[in-house]
Scaffold this active site. Structure first.
Site, short mmCIF file in Angstrom:
data_model
loop_
_atom_site.label_atom_id
_atom_site.label_comp_id
_atom_site.label_asym_id
_atom_site.label_seq_id
_atom_site.Cartn_x
_atom_site.Cartn_y
_atom_site.Cartn_z
N GLY A 288 -0.03 -20.10 -4.22
CA GLY A 288 -0.86 -19.33 -5.14
C GLY A 288 -1.51 -20.26 -6.15
N ALA A 289 -2.78 -20.02 -6.44
CA ALA A 289 -3.54 -20.92 -7.32
C ALA A 289 -4.22 -20.15 -8.45
CB ALA A 289 -4.55 -21.71 -6.51
N GLY A 290 -3.54 -19.13 -8.97
CA GLY A 290 -4.00 -18.52 -10.21
C GLY A 290 -3.39 -19.25 -11.39
N GLY A 291 -3.31 -18.58 -12.51
CA GLY A 291 -2.82 -19.23 -13.73
C GLY A 291 -1.44 -19.83 -13.59
N GLY B 92 0.34 -20.57 -10.81
CA GLY B 92 0.40 -21.62 -9.79
C GLY B 92 -0.21 -22.92 -10.27
N PHE C 45 -4.97 -6.16 -30.49
CA PHE C 45 -4.73 -5.71 -29.13
C PHE C 45 -3.60 -4.70 -29.16
CE2 PHE C 45 -5.65 -6.82 -24.69
CZ PHE C 45 -6.89 -7.42 -24.82
N ASP D 82 1.95 -10.03 -0.86
CA ASP D 82 2.41 -10.76 0.32
C ASP D 82 3.78 -11.42 0.12
OD1 ASP D 82 -0.21 -10.09 0.70
OD2 ASP D 82 -0.93 -12.12 1.06
N GLN E 206 2.22 -0.78 -14.25
CA GLN E 206 1.34 -0.41 -15.36
C GLN E 206 -0.02 0.11 -14.91
OE1 GLN E 206 -0.54 -3.45 -18.27
NE2 GLN E 206 1.03 -2.38 -19.43
N LEU F 271 -11.72 -3.14 -14.56
CA LEU F 271 -11.11 -3.23 -15.88
C LEU F 271 -12.14 -3.28 -17.01
CD1 LEU F 271 -8.46 -3.75 -17.46
CD2 LEU F 271 -8.89 -6.18 -17.14
N THR G 111 -11.67 -4.23 -20.90
CA THR G 111 -10.60 -4.81 -21.71
C THR G 111 -10.18 -3.92 -22.88
OG1 THR G 111 -9.97 -6.64 -23.14
CG2 THR G 111 -12.30 -6.11 -23.10
N GLU G 112 -8.88 -4.00 -23.17
CA GLU G 112 -8.32 -3.38 -24.36
C GLU G 112 -8.95 -4.00 -25.62
OE1 GLU G 112 -4.13 -2.77 -23.63
OE2 GLU G 112 -3.75 -3.60 -25.60
N ARG H 148 -0.15 0.38 -23.43
CA ARG H 148 -0.92 0.96 -22.33
C ARG H 148 -0.26 2.16 -21.68
NH1 ARG H 148 -2.76 -4.88 -19.81
NH2 ARG H 148 -4.32 -5.28 -21.42
N GLU I 32 2.85 -12.82 -12.08
CA GLU I 32 3.02 -11.41 -11.73
C GLU I 32 3.95 -11.21 -10.53
OE1 GLU I 32 -0.60 -9.12 -11.49
OE2 GLU I 32 0.46 -7.30 -10.94
#
Lengths: 235, 580
Positions: B12-15, B17, B118, B219, B238, B250, B252-253, B284, B381
């Site tokens: 995984g290469a999001g934040g 990863g 927020f 996955d 959520q 989305l 944003t809040e 939320r 996540e």
């Protein structure tokens, strides 16, 4: 409403060359082109191949040539393209090798990206908190930070079509983002790179890139600002 | 079959990863590679908008204890307080570190990082909203993803892009690598590793209306669960209050942080009735339930009365266009509504999994309530540390990625530095190859897309904002039927290159199994807490349910889920009634 979705298809394991196929699709005026592609893939022709992920114009996966213009399939609605009974044409973006249907080889695009040192350079000791930056200095490079690397600009550029060695608009936008960041110290190195014959001087200000950008970045203007920065640096 | 060897593999290469790979690679004794099913910059971290919460105090006084308190209370006291304490302290330096990496935060007139209000973030333990969300316009996640990818380019990280992980190689309680499918060629690769970090994101696509990318199909959670290993707290899912009506995209809040107000069809600011003190900036879960109740009681807007309104029209144009340009663009593009002059139609949208693969605060994956799987780590996540408890506060997902992605990367590298490569089983890629073969050569008549649509619609009807024994029991049966039909899915695309039909069929299998664990966990928990709201058990029950769920697939009895528990780590903040 119904529209004819005319797609340029190509499967390298079967086809000698690309060919058009048309799918009549029922849809709503507010649907995205991506919704129609998904409908065809899921219920009509599962072999149809394209990239997609976020489906709302922030991940940059689904740039395509739609009705003759580069756009994101998830950010253009049917009502903005045609009326009931009309036709929408979808082709892969140009200048990169087509791998299958609407999916192209993105590796050369990312190679150009990597070539401009697309990362923050500043080896000074860091402060305990944040580096300070004025609101104006932050605003100076804001446009380039919007880039999602979708390649819509680069693959709309006539210079890039005929000379794949040109780094292209997207890479220059990335360089601009750092060149004009008051915190960054890599400016002269980047300007030297972009002063080569693969760099900014290839740009003939056709403005295709600016018109193609789904993030409304004034790409041509940013390229011109880099050209000027090179000239001032040499003067 | 191609074979690779790296000391550390990040999936995984999001934040999370990209943080893990960056920090693992700072250990010069180990080799690191990242495997992603997308190009890294396509990851869904990039869709996060509003900010990353950290008690910098740039706008008004703030302290990490207040942030920790808000996180624990926001999570309805199910958050593990050791994780929440580490988080609230470490995120402050982590935000400075992102700035040092060049992240273009918006700025205050004094040159410091800009912060805004927020949901659920307060001063003095709940007294009033506080400006804690550090933001970069309304594309903070995009800037985090870009900055971390840039830093990985700078560091020369090895990436395997567009590789779909199909299996984890775990033998005798030790992770030995992963099996992955190269989407461009159809080849199966075995990656032998001393340690593996899972950072593969969530599974919002099990729901019909979601803010999540099409690629978020659970996955790696599913692959973990299929081995009889537990998933923690999956009942806590959520729903973000403000998705664009019908599309789920989305908003944003931060729009409410800048002063936006939620209204029903008569124009009433209904949140005053549900959360009198912080109103529209309540957490939320509370706002989503309020919206649901307004809709149910017939106060929705539009001809079908099926959405509510986010009103920004009282804000100056330059605030809307200057601080919220992307959501302004989304509203204009997808709804034809200009938020400067008209309120935006919204409805709750499936957004974030609080639960996931259970881990320690160093990201070590747990095989049960106390034993770890050696060499296997998770963050973001996909993981459940549990920082968010029963409900995550806005901005704390980005913070989670940064703090726990880094910790997992450092821990995985430290482990790999002293470990040996373990032998691989004879046919490490066997299960993956068999599954591909089954889907490609099968004669089944089922269409994966139709099953997926039924899954998404029924999960939305039966296991979303409000739940009852009746709806969830029905869903258990529906899932069994869908899983049976899934076994008759066959893929018509026989090609080897970019067989995205095959990939989507695989993803459906993952989604069905995560939905199974989620529904069983939700049916089992007989109380209401945070995002898990049961109409038949409306109250929180600390005496019986102040504990984490651990859902295990029963490998000997297909379709059965065994539920275990794990203690909540309590500490500074005693559980109290949660009012805002």
């Amino acid at each position: 409403m119904h529209v004819n979705l005319k797609i340029l298809r190509y499967n390298p394991e079967v086809d000698k060359k690309p060919h058009w196929e048309t799918y009549n699709v029922e849809c709503e005026p507010g649907d995205r082109v991506l919704d129609l592609l998904n409908h065809v893939k899921w219920y009509v022709e599962p072999t149809l191949t394209y990239r997609r992920s976020c489906a709302h114009g922030v991940c940059g996966s689904d740039a395509m040539l739609i009705n003759g213009r580069n756009r994101l399939a998830c950010k253009i609605l049917i009502r903005d393209l045609t009326k009931d009974g009309g036709t929408i044409t979808v082709e892969p973006i140009r200048g990169l090798k087509v791998e299958k249907d609407l999916l192209v080889d993105m590796d050369p695009f990312f190679e150009s990206y990597r070539a401009v040192l697309p990362f923050f350079i500043n080896d000074d000791p860091v402060p305990a908190g944040e580096r300070l930056q004025t609101v104006e200095d932050r605003e100076r490079f804001d446009q380039g930070t919007k880039c999602i690397l979708c390649a819509a600009c680069t693959t709309s550029c006539p210079i890039f079509w005929v000379n794949g060695r040109y780094l292209g608009p997207a890479a220059i936008v990335q360089a601009h983002r750092f060149i004009f960041d008051s915190r960054d110290k890599g400016t002269s190195e980047r300007l030297n790179l972009l002063n080569q014959n693969t760099g900014v001087w290839r740009c003939r200000t056709a403005y295709n890139c600016t018109e193609a950008c789904p993030r409304e970045i004034p790409v041509t203007q940013l390229i011109e600002e880099v050209k000027r920065a090179i000239m001032y640096q040499q003067a | 079959m191609q074979h690779h060897r790296y000391d550390v593999i990040v999936v995984g290469a999001g934040g999370s990863g990209l943080m893990a790979s960056l920090y693992a690679a700072k250990n010069k004794n180990v080799s690191v590679a990242v495997i992603s099913k997308l190009y890294p910059t396509r990851s869904h971290t990039g869709a996060a908008q509003g900010g990353v919460g950290a008690a910098l105090g740039n706008v008004s006084e703030d302290h990490w204890e207040w942030h920790m308190y808000d996180t624990v209370k926001g999570g309805d006291y199910l958050a593990d307080q050791d994780a929440a304490e580490i988080f609230a302290k470490d995120i402050i330096d982590a935000v400075y570190e992102l700035e040092h990496m060049g992240l273009p935060f918006s700025r205050l007139p004094n040159g410091k990082i800009a912060q805004r209000k927020f949901g659920g973030h307060t001063k003095e333990f709940g007294k009033a909203a506080v400006e804690r969300a550090c933001y970069a316009v309304d594309r903070t996640g995009h800037m985090i993803l870009q900055t971390l990818y840039q830093q990985n380019v700078k560091a020369g990280t090895t990436f395997f892009n567009e590789f779909q992980v199909l299996d984890l190689i775990i033998e005798d309680g030790v992770c030995r690598g992963v099996v992955a499918y190269e989407i461009s060629t159809g080849e199966v690769h075995v990656f032998q590793a001393k340690s593996v970090v899972l950072a593969a994101g969530g599974y919002g696509r099990v729901f019909k209306i979601t803010s999540n990318a099409l690629s978020l199909t659970g996955d790696l959670m599913s692959i973990y669960y299929r081995k009889g290993l537990p998933l923690e707290d999956l009942e806590f899912y959520q729903f973000h209050p403000t998705g664009i009506a019908k599309l789920g995209i989305l908003i944003t809040e931060g729009a409410r942080g800048e002063g936006g107000i939620l209204r029903n069809d008569s124009g009433e600011r209904f949140m005053e009735r549900y959360a009198p003190s912080i109103k529209d900036l309540a957490p939320r879960d509370i706002v989503s339930r309020a919206i649901y109740m307004e809709l149910r009681e017939g106060r929705g807007a539009g001809k079908d009365k099926d959405y509510l309104l986010l009103d920004l029209t009282h804000l100056p144009r330059d605030v809307i266009e200057g601080r919220l340009p992307d959501i302004t663009d989304f509203s204009r593009t997808y709804l034809g509504v200009d938020p400067v002059t008209a309120p935006v139609p919204i409805q709750p949208t499936a957004h974030y999994a609080m639960g996931g693969i259970p881990t320690t605060v160093d990201g070590e994956c747990l095989a049960n309530s106390s034993t770890t799987v050696r060499g296997l780590y998770a963050a973001g996540e996909v993981a459940c540390v549990s920082l968010h408890g029963a409900n995550r506060l806005g901005t704390n997902s980005l913070g989670d990625l940064i703090v726990f992605g880094k910790r997992a990367g450092i821990a995985a590298a430290r482990y790999a530095q002293d470990a040996q490569f373990e032998d691989l089983p004879a046919r490490a890629d066997g299960a993956a190859l068999d599954e591909i073969e089954r889907l490609k050569s099968g004669h089944g008549t089922e269409n994966a897309a139709r099953i997926r649509k039924e899954l998404q619609e029924t999960m939305m009807d039966n296991v979303s904002i409000y739940r009852t024994d009746e709806t969830m029991s029905r869903q258990v049966e529906i899932l069994k039927e869908l899983q049976a039909r899934y076994r008759n899915v066959s893929v018509t695309d026989t090609s080897t290159k970019y067989n995205t039909e095959l990939m989507e069929a695989m993803e459906l299998g993952y989604m069905l199994d995560v939905a199974e664990a989620m529904t069983a966990s939700a049916l089992n928990r007989k109380e209401s807490r945070g995002a898990h709201a049961r109409e038949d058990f409306p109250d929180r029950d600390d005496e019986n349910w102040l504990k984490h769920t651990m859902a295990y697939r029963d490998l000997s009895r297909p379709g059965e889920v065994n539920i275990g528990y794990k203690n909540v780590v309590l500490g500074k903040f005693e559980p109290k009634p949660r009012v805002y």
